[in-house]
Design a protein around this motif. Sequence first.
Motif, PDB file in Angstrom:
ATOM      1  N   GLU A 126       9.574   3.005  -6.266  1.00  9.60           N
ATOM      2  CA  GLU A 126       9.401   1.567  -6.044  1.00  9.60           C
ATOM      3  C   GLU A 126       7.981   1.295  -5.593  1.00  9.60           C
ATOM      4  OE1 GLU A 126      13.509  -0.129  -4.504  1.00  9.60           O
ATOM      5  OE2 GLU A 126      13.168   1.918  -3.777  1.00  9.60           O
ATOM      6  N   THR A 127       7.252   0.606  -6.459  1.00 10.64           N
ATOM      7  CA  THR A 127       5.877   0.225  -6.155  1.00 10.64           C
ATOM      8  C   THR A 127       5.802  -1.273  -6.468  1.00 10.64           C
ATOM      9  OG1 THR A 127       3.569   0.622  -6.765  1.00 10.64           O
ATOM     10  CG2 THR A 127       5.196   1.360  -8.373  1.00 10.64           C
ATOM     11  N   THR A 128       4.740  -1.751  -7.140  1.00 10.83           N
ATOM     12  CA  THR A 128       4.743  -3.171  -7.508  1.00 10.83           C
ATOM     13  C   THR A 128       5.864  -3.451  -8.514  1.00 10.83           C
ATOM     14  OG1 THR A 128       3.082  -2.658  -9.183  1.00 10.83           O
ATOM     15  CG2 THR A 128       2.284  -3.512  -7.077  1.00 10.83           C
ATOM     16  N   LYS A 129       6.312  -2.414  -9.217  1.00 14.94           N
ATOM     17  CA  LYS A 129       7.447  -2.480 -10.149  1.00 14.94           C
ATOM     18  C   LYS A 129       8.435  -1.391  -9.778  1.00 14.94           C
ATOM     19  CE  LYS A 129       5.420  -5.447 -13.067  1.00 14.94           C
ATOM     20  NZ  LYS A 129       5.854  -6.402 -14.043  1.00 14.94           N
ATOM     21  N   THR A 130       9.600  -1.466 -10.391  1.00 19.67           N
ATOM     22  CA  THR A 130      10.640  -0.464 -10.117  1.00 19.67           C
ATOM     23  C   THR A 130      10.767   0.472 -11.313  1.00 19.67           C
ATOM     24  OG1 THR A 130      11.795  -2.001  -8.674  1.00 19.67           O
ATOM     25  CG2 THR A 130      13.082  -0.157  -9.538  1.00 19.67           C
ATOM     26  N   GLU A 184       7.949   7.911   1.663  1.00 21.61           N
ATOM     27  CA  GLU A 184       6.899   6.990   1.243  1.00 21.61           C
ATOM     28  C   GLU A 184       5.583   7.715   1.140  1.00 21.61           C
ATOM     29  OE1 GLU A 184       6.742   3.397   3.548  1.00 21.61           O
ATOM     30  OE2 GLU A 184       8.601   2.680   2.610  1.00 21.61           O
ATOM     31  N   VAL A 185       4.772   7.287   0.184  1.00 23.09           N
ATOM     32  CA  VAL A 185       3.402   7.817   0.102  1.00 23.09           C
ATOM     33  C   VAL A 185       2.452   6.635   0.095  1.00 23.09           C
ATOM     34  CG1 VAL A 185       4.043   9.932  -1.110  1.00 23.09           C
ATOM     35  CG2 VAL A 185       3.386   7.924  -2.427  1.00 23.09           C
ATOM     36  N   GLU A 217      -1.185   1.688  -6.966  1.00 20.06           N
ATOM     37  CA  GLU A 217      -1.537   1.458  -5.555  1.00 20.06           C
ATOM     38  C   GLU A 217      -2.450   2.569  -5.017  1.00 20.06           C
ATOM     39  OE1 GLU A 217      -0.558  -1.256  -3.642  1.00 20.06           O
ATOM     40  OE2 GLU A 217       0.200  -2.054  -5.535  1.00 20.06           O
ATOM     41  N   ASN A 218      -3.329   3.065  -5.872  1.00 19.01           N
ATOM     42  CA  ASN A 218      -4.238   4.159  -5.488  1.00 19.01           C
ATOM     43  C   ASN A 218      -3.502   5.425  -5.064  1.00 19.01           C
ATOM     44  OD1 ASN A 218      -6.714   2.782  -5.955  1.00 19.01           O
ATOM     45  ND2 ASN A 218      -6.331   1.616  -4.081  1.00 19.01           N
ATOM     46  N   LYS A 219      -2.265   5.554  -5.529  1.00 23.84           N
ATOM     47  CA  LYS A 219      -1.498   6.768  -5.238  1.00 23.84           C
ATOM     48  C   LYS A 219      -1.191   7.474  -6.562  1.00 23.84           C
ATOM     49  CE  LYS A 219      -1.363   5.903  -0.900  1.00 23.84           C
ATOM     50  NZ  LYS A 219      -0.432   4.963  -0.305  1.00 23.84           N
ATOM     51  N   VAL A 220      -1.003   8.779  -6.450  1.00 23.96           N
ATOM     52  CA  VAL A 220      -0.737   9.595  -7.638  1.00 23.96           C
ATOM     53  C   VAL A 220       0.568  10.362  -7.419  1.00 23.96           C
ATOM     54  CG1 VAL A 220      -1.637  11.398  -9.168  1.00 23.96           C
ATOM     55  CG2 VAL A 220      -3.229   9.845  -7.991  1.00 23.96           C
ATOM     56  N   ILE A 221       1.529  10.094  -8.298  1.00 20.07           N
ATOM     57  CA  ILE A 221       2.811  10.790  -8.265  1.00 20.07           C
ATOM     58  C   ILE A 221       2.912  11.636  -9.535  1.00 20.07           C
ATOM     59  CG2 ILE A 221       5.347  10.517  -8.193  1.00 20.07           C
ATOM     60  CD1 ILE A 221       4.018   9.270  -5.800  1.00 20.07           C
ATOM     61  N   TYR A 222       3.377  12.865  -9.397  1.00 15.43           N
ATOM     62  CA  TYR A 222       3.583  13.739 -10.561  1.00 15.43           C
ATOM     63  C   TYR A 222       5.024  14.227 -10.572  1.00 15.43           C
ATOM     64  CZ  TYR A 222       3.295  18.048 -13.381  1.00 15.43           C
ATOM     65  OH  TYR A 222       3.505  19.051 -14.300  1.00 15.43           O
ATOM     66  N   SER A 259       0.808  -1.220   0.000  1.00 11.87           N
ATOM     67  CA  SER A 259       0.000   0.000   0.000  1.00 11.87           C
ATOM     68  C   SER A 259       0.834   1.260   0.000  1.00 11.87           C
ATOM     69  CB  SER A 259      -0.944   0.005   1.198  1.00 11.87           C
ATOM     70  OG  SER A 259      -0.175  -0.122   2.368  1.00 11.87           O
ATOM     71  N   THR A 260       2.140   1.118  -0.114  1.00 11.56           N
ATOM     72  CA  THR A 260       2.951   2.330  -0.165  1.00 11.56           C
ATOM     73  C   THR A 260       3.807   2.325  -1.420  1.00 11.56           C
ATOM     74  OG1 THR A 260       4.739   1.317   1.083  1.00 11.56           O
ATOM     75  CG2 THR A 260       3.118   2.554   2.345  1.00 11.56           C
ATOM     76  N   MET A 261       4.187   3.500  -1.814  1.00 12.37           N
ATOM     77  CA  MET A 261       5.174   3.690  -2.869  1.00 12.37           C
ATOM     78  C   MET A 261       6.365   4.374  -2.227  1.00 12.37           C
ATOM     79  SD  MET A 261       2.761   5.155  -5.912  1.00 12.37           S
ATOM     80  CE  MET A 261       3.948   5.214  -7.246  1.00 12.37           C
ATOM     81  N   LYS A 262       7.548   3.871  -2.539  1.00 14.45           N
ATOM     82  CA  LYS A 262       8.763   4.492  -2.002  1.00 14.45           C
ATOM     83  C   LYS A 262       9.410   5.325  -3.099  1.00 14.45           C
ATOM     84  CE  LYS A 262      13.149   3.312   0.204  1.00 14.45           C
ATOM     85  NZ  LYS A 262      14.127   2.208   0.380  1.00 14.45           N
ATOM     86  N   ILE A 263       9.673   6.584  -2.782  1.00 10.60           N
ATOM     87  CA  ILE A 263      10.266   7.508  -3.751  1.00 10.60           C
ATOM     88  C   ILE A 263      11.643   7.932  -3.237  1.00 10.60           C
ATOM     89  CG2 ILE A 263      10.083   9.812  -4.818  1.00 10.60           C
ATOM     90  CD1 ILE A 263       6.949   8.014  -3.817  1.00 10.60           C
ATOM     91  N   THR A 264      12.663   7.712  -4.053  1.00  6.62           N
ATOM     92  CA  THR A 264      14.028   8.083  -3.665  1.00  6.62           C
ATOM     93  C   THR A 264      14.564   9.110  -4.640  1.00  6.62           C
ATOM     94  OG1 THR A 264      14.372   5.832  -2.849  1.00  6.62           O
ATOM     95  CG2 THR A 264      16.351   7.201  -3.159  1.00  6.62           C
TER      96      THR A 264
END
Length: 224
Positions: free
Chosen positions: A19-23, A223-224, A130-135, A4-9
């Motif tokens: 990094e979510t279900t894919k990289t 993380e979001v 993952e129901n998240k929105v990154i721009y 349920s999270t996305m990791k943004i580096t």
Amino acid sequence: MMISTMKITRLGHAATLVETTKTIVIDPFLTDNPAASLTVKDLPKVDYILITHDHFDHFGDALAIAKRDEAQIIGVFELTTRKDVVEAGVKTVGFNIGGSYVDGDITFTLTPAVHSAEVGSPSGFVINSENKVIYHSGDTTVFEDMKLIPKLYGNIDLALLPIGGFYTMDEKGAAAAVAYLKPKSVVPIHYNTWPPIEADTALFSRLVQESEVKVLEPGQSCEV
Ligand code: NI
Ligand code: MN
């Protein structure tokens, strides 16, 4: 198990690892990037490479990573069909601004950017996963149509915006962009890599009213 999270580096300059279900890497300029937090060989296995435009500080190591990992390069049609990209024999998907590419549970959308490029048009990206929105805006100045982005693609959890000025908007422009985009949080990028794009993250933080400013040094994650 549900992720349920996305990791943004932040990898330095505009380079970003998601990094979510894919990289996913965005604008993987690592070699010769004085601000890079890692080298290509330290990068985890990549599935998708998002290129906002063809300037060297964005296209960067795209072909080397695409070859190494059989990763797919995603960007505007003219960039993904450029001679050297075709000759490299790497996987690509090229479409255009306003369009989306859906692969499994991730949607990639190309958004406008007010900037320049050798081929095609400069762009930004929205990633829905993952129901998240990154721009990630790519290199751009602020433009009022940015307010359509959350309307069309969903409320933005995290925006990555340049603040360095000279080639893009500066702290003040980026704060105006935040007011249009209304993201939950914003990570400043594309500053302090070289002297012409030195920026003041404290000034940016003061100018942003409604969103949380997350200043990430190269190599730091959220993380979001
Ligand atoms: Ni550029
Ligand atoms: Mn740039």
